[in-house]
Write a protein that holds these residues in place. Structure first.
Motif, PDB file in Angstrom:
ATOM      1  N   MET A   1      17.608  53.571  26.929  1.00 51.34           N
ATOM      2  CA  MET A   1      17.924  52.609  27.970  1.00 51.34           C
ATOM      3  C   MET A   1      17.290  53.062  29.294  1.00 51.34           C
ATOM      4  O   MET A   1      17.446  54.210  29.689  1.00 51.34           O
ATOM      5  N   PRO A   2      16.620  52.150  29.978  1.00 51.90           N
ATOM      6  CA  PRO A   2      16.058  52.510  31.281  1.00 51.90           C
ATOM      7  C   PRO A   2      17.141  52.805  32.311  1.00 51.90           C
ATOM      8  O   PRO A   2      18.246  52.282  32.236  1.00 51.90           O
ATOM      9  N   ASP A   3      16.793  53.623  33.279  1.00 49.41           N
ATOM     10  CA  ASP A   3      17.665  53.879  34.420  1.00 49.41           C
ATOM     11  C   ASP A   3      17.404  52.866  35.539  1.00 49.41           C
ATOM     12  O   ASP A   3      18.245  52.661  36.402  1.00 49.41           O
ATOM     13  N   LYS A   4      16.187  52.287  35.526  1.00 45.00           N
ATOM     14  CA  LYS A   4      15.789  51.309  36.537  1.00 45.00           C
ATOM     15  C   LYS A   4      15.141  50.121  35.838  1.00 45.00           C
ATOM     16  O   LYS A   4      14.691  50.228  34.693  1.00 45.00           O
ATOM     17  N   TYR A   5      15.037  49.027  36.589  1.00 43.64           N
ATOM     18  CA  TYR A   5      14.506  47.780  36.045  1.00 43.64           C
ATOM     19  C   TYR A   5      13.605  47.104  37.070  1.00 43.64           C
ATOM     20  O   TYR A   5      13.557  47.496  38.237  1.00 43.64           O
ATOM     21  N   TRP A   6      12.924  46.046  36.630  1.00 37.47           N
ATOM     22  CA  TRP A   6      12.052  45.221  37.457  1.00 37.47           C
ATOM     23  C   TRP A   6      12.731  44.885  38.778  1.00 37.47           C
ATOM     24  O   TRP A   6      12.120  44.952  39.836  1.00 37.47           O
ATOM     25  N   GLU A   7      14.002  44.534  38.721  1.00 34.46           N
ATOM     26  CA  GLU A   7      14.750  44.123  39.910  1.00 34.46           C
ATOM     27  C   GLU A   7      14.931  45.243  40.923  1.00 34.46           C
ATOM     28  O   GLU A   7      15.220  44.983  42.096  1.00 34.46           O
ATOM     29  N   ASP A   8      14.764  46.478  40.502  1.00 33.43           N
ATOM     30  CA  ASP A   8      14.958  47.621  41.399  1.00 33.43           C
ATOM     31  C   ASP A   8      13.760  47.900  42.298  1.00 33.43           C
ATOM     32  O   ASP A   8      13.839  48.786  43.168  1.00 33.43           O
ATOM     33  N   PHE A   9      12.678  47.171  42.104  1.00 35.37           N
ATOM     34  CA  PHE A   9      11.445  47.444  42.848  1.00 35.37           C
ATOM     35  C   PHE A   9      11.002  46.183  43.583  1.00 35.37           C
ATOM     36  O   PHE A   9      10.267  45.360  43.046  1.00 35.37           O
ATOM     37  N   ASP A  10      11.446  46.036  44.826  1.00 36.57           N
ATOM     38  CA  ASP A  10      11.056  44.893  45.649  1.00 36.57           C
ATOM     39  C   ASP A  10       9.644  45.098  46.184  1.00 36.57           C
ATOM     40  O   ASP A  10       9.162  46.235  46.293  1.00 36.57           O
ATOM     41  N   ILE A  11       8.997  44.000  46.577  1.00 34.97           N
ATOM     42  CA  ILE A  11       7.711  44.114  47.262  1.00 34.97           C
ATOM     43  C   ILE A  11       7.928  44.968  48.511  1.00 34.97           C
ATOM     44  O   ILE A  11       8.893  44.777  49.249  1.00 34.97           O
ATOM     45  N   GLY A  12       7.059  45.923  48.700  1.00 35.66           N
ATOM     46  CA  GLY A  12       7.170  46.853  49.816  1.00 35.66           C
ATOM     47  C   GLY A  12       7.784  48.188  49.443  1.00 35.66           C
ATOM     48  O   GLY A  12       7.642  49.158  50.181  1.00 35.66           O
ATOM     49  N   PHE A  13       8.470  48.242  48.293  1.00 34.45           N
ATOM     50  CA  PHE A  13       8.992  49.541  47.839  1.00 34.45           C
ATOM     51  C   PHE A  13       7.815  50.506  47.726  1.00 34.45           C
ATOM     52  O   PHE A  13       6.755  50.156  47.218  1.00 34.45           O
ATOM     53  N   SER A  14       7.985  51.737  48.190  1.00 36.04           N
ATOM     54  CA  SER A  14       6.878  52.695  48.124  1.00 36.04           C
ATOM     55  C   SER A  14       7.400  54.107  47.927  1.00 36.04           C
ATOM     56  O   SER A  14       8.573  54.396  48.181  1.00 36.04           O
ATOM     57  N   PHE A  15       6.500  54.954  47.457  1.00 35.07           N
ATOM     58  CA  PHE A  15       6.799  56.372  47.310  1.00 35.07           C
ATOM     59  C   PHE A  15       5.502  57.154  47.376  1.00 35.07           C
ATOM     60  O   PHE A  15       4.412  56.603  47.208  1.00 35.07           O
ATOM     61  N   VAL A  16       5.622  58.439  47.650  1.00 37.50           N
ATOM     62  CA  VAL A  16       4.476  59.343  47.723  1.00 37.50           C
ATOM     63  C   VAL A  16       4.653  60.395  46.640  1.00 37.50           C
ATOM     64  O   VAL A  16       5.736  60.976  46.499  1.00 37.50           O
ATOM     65  N   THR A  17       3.608  60.640  45.882  1.00 42.68           N
ATOM     66  CA  THR A  17       3.666  61.624  44.801  1.00 42.68           C
ATOM     67  C   THR A  17       3.487  63.040  45.351  1.00 42.68           C
ATOM     68  O   THR A  17       2.995  63.224  46.467  1.00 42.68           O
ATOM     69  N   PRO A  18       3.828  64.031  44.553  1.00 40.42           N
ATOM     70  CA  PRO A  18       3.402  65.391  44.895  1.00 40.42           C
ATOM     71  C   PRO A  18       1.872  65.448  44.919  1.00 40.42           C
ATOM     72  O   PRO A  18       1.198  64.620  44.293  1.00 40.42           O
ATOM     73  N   SER A  19       1.345  66.405  45.615  1.00 43.14           N
ATOM     74  CA  SER A  19      -0.104  66.575  45.741  1.00 43.14           C
ATOM     75  C   SER A  19      -0.624  67.548  44.690  1.00 43.14           C
ATOM     76  O   SER A  19       0.135  68.331  44.119  1.00 43.14           O
TER      77      SER A  19
END
Length: 150
Positions: free
Chosen positions: A1-19
Motif C-alpha cells: 500500500m502506498p504511503d502517498k497518492y496523486w492527491e498528495d502532490f499539488d501543482i507547485g509541490f517541490s523538493f530538493v534531493t541530496p547532492s
C-alpha cells in the motif's frame, strides 16, 4: 500500500534531493555500460583542446543520476505506478568531472485519467551544479495511484 497518492502532490509541490559529486568512476562506468566512448568524455588531451578545456560527463549519465537522486529522496511514497516518458529535455550547461549536482523537483501538471484509481502528473527536474547553475532540465510524466485505488 502506498504511503502517498496523486492527491498528495499539488501543482507547485517541490523538493530538493541530496547532492552527489560526479566522479571519474561514474564517467568511466557509464562509458563502459553504454559504449559511449566519445573523446570529450574519455580523452583528456582531446578535451583539453576543446572549448570546455576538460572532460565532460555524459548528458544521459546526468539524466540517469537525476532520476536516481529523486528516487533516493523517497518523496513519492509508493504513489508511482509507472514512468510514462520524458519531455522537454535540455542540457543547458556542461557537467565536468568533480562537479556536484543537485536535483530540484517540482510538480508542474496533474490531471485525472479515465480510470478513477489513477492520475497523471508531470514533475519538472532541474539539475544544478555547485555554483547553483542549471545544467539540465526535463519533465517526467508519471502514472500514479489515487486515494481509494487499492
Amino acid at each position: 500500500m502506498p504511503d502517498k497518492y496523486w492527491e498528495d502532490f499539488d501543482i507547485g509541490f517541490s523538493f530538493v534531493t541530496p547532492s552527489i559529486t560526479v566522479t571519474e568512476t561514474h564517467v568511466v562506468n557509464w562509458a563502459g555500460l553504454t559504449m559511449d566512448f566519445y573523446p570529450i568524455h574519455m580523452d583528456k588531451e582531446y578535451a583539453a583542446k576543446s572549448p570546455m578545456k576538460e572532460r565532460l560527463a555524459h548528458g544521459p549519465l546526468i539524466f540517469g543520476m537525476a532520476v536516481g537522486m529523486a528516487g533516493l529522496a523517497r518523496v513519492e511514497g509508493g504513489s508511482m505506478i509507472a514512468w510514462m516518458g520524458t519531455d522537454n529535455m535540455k542540457m543547458v550547461a556542461p557537467v565536468k568531472i568533480g562537479d556536484t549536482i543537485t536535483n530540484n523537483v517540482s510538480v508542474i501538471e496533474r490531471r485525472e485519467t479515465s480510470k478513477p484509481a489513477q492520475g497523471m502528473q508531470t514533475w519538472r527536474y532541474t539539475v544544478t551544479n555547485q555554483r547553483n547553475e542549471t545544467v539540465m532540465v526535463f519533465d517526467m510524466k508519471f502514472l500514479m495511484f489515487r486515494k481509494g485505488a487499492l
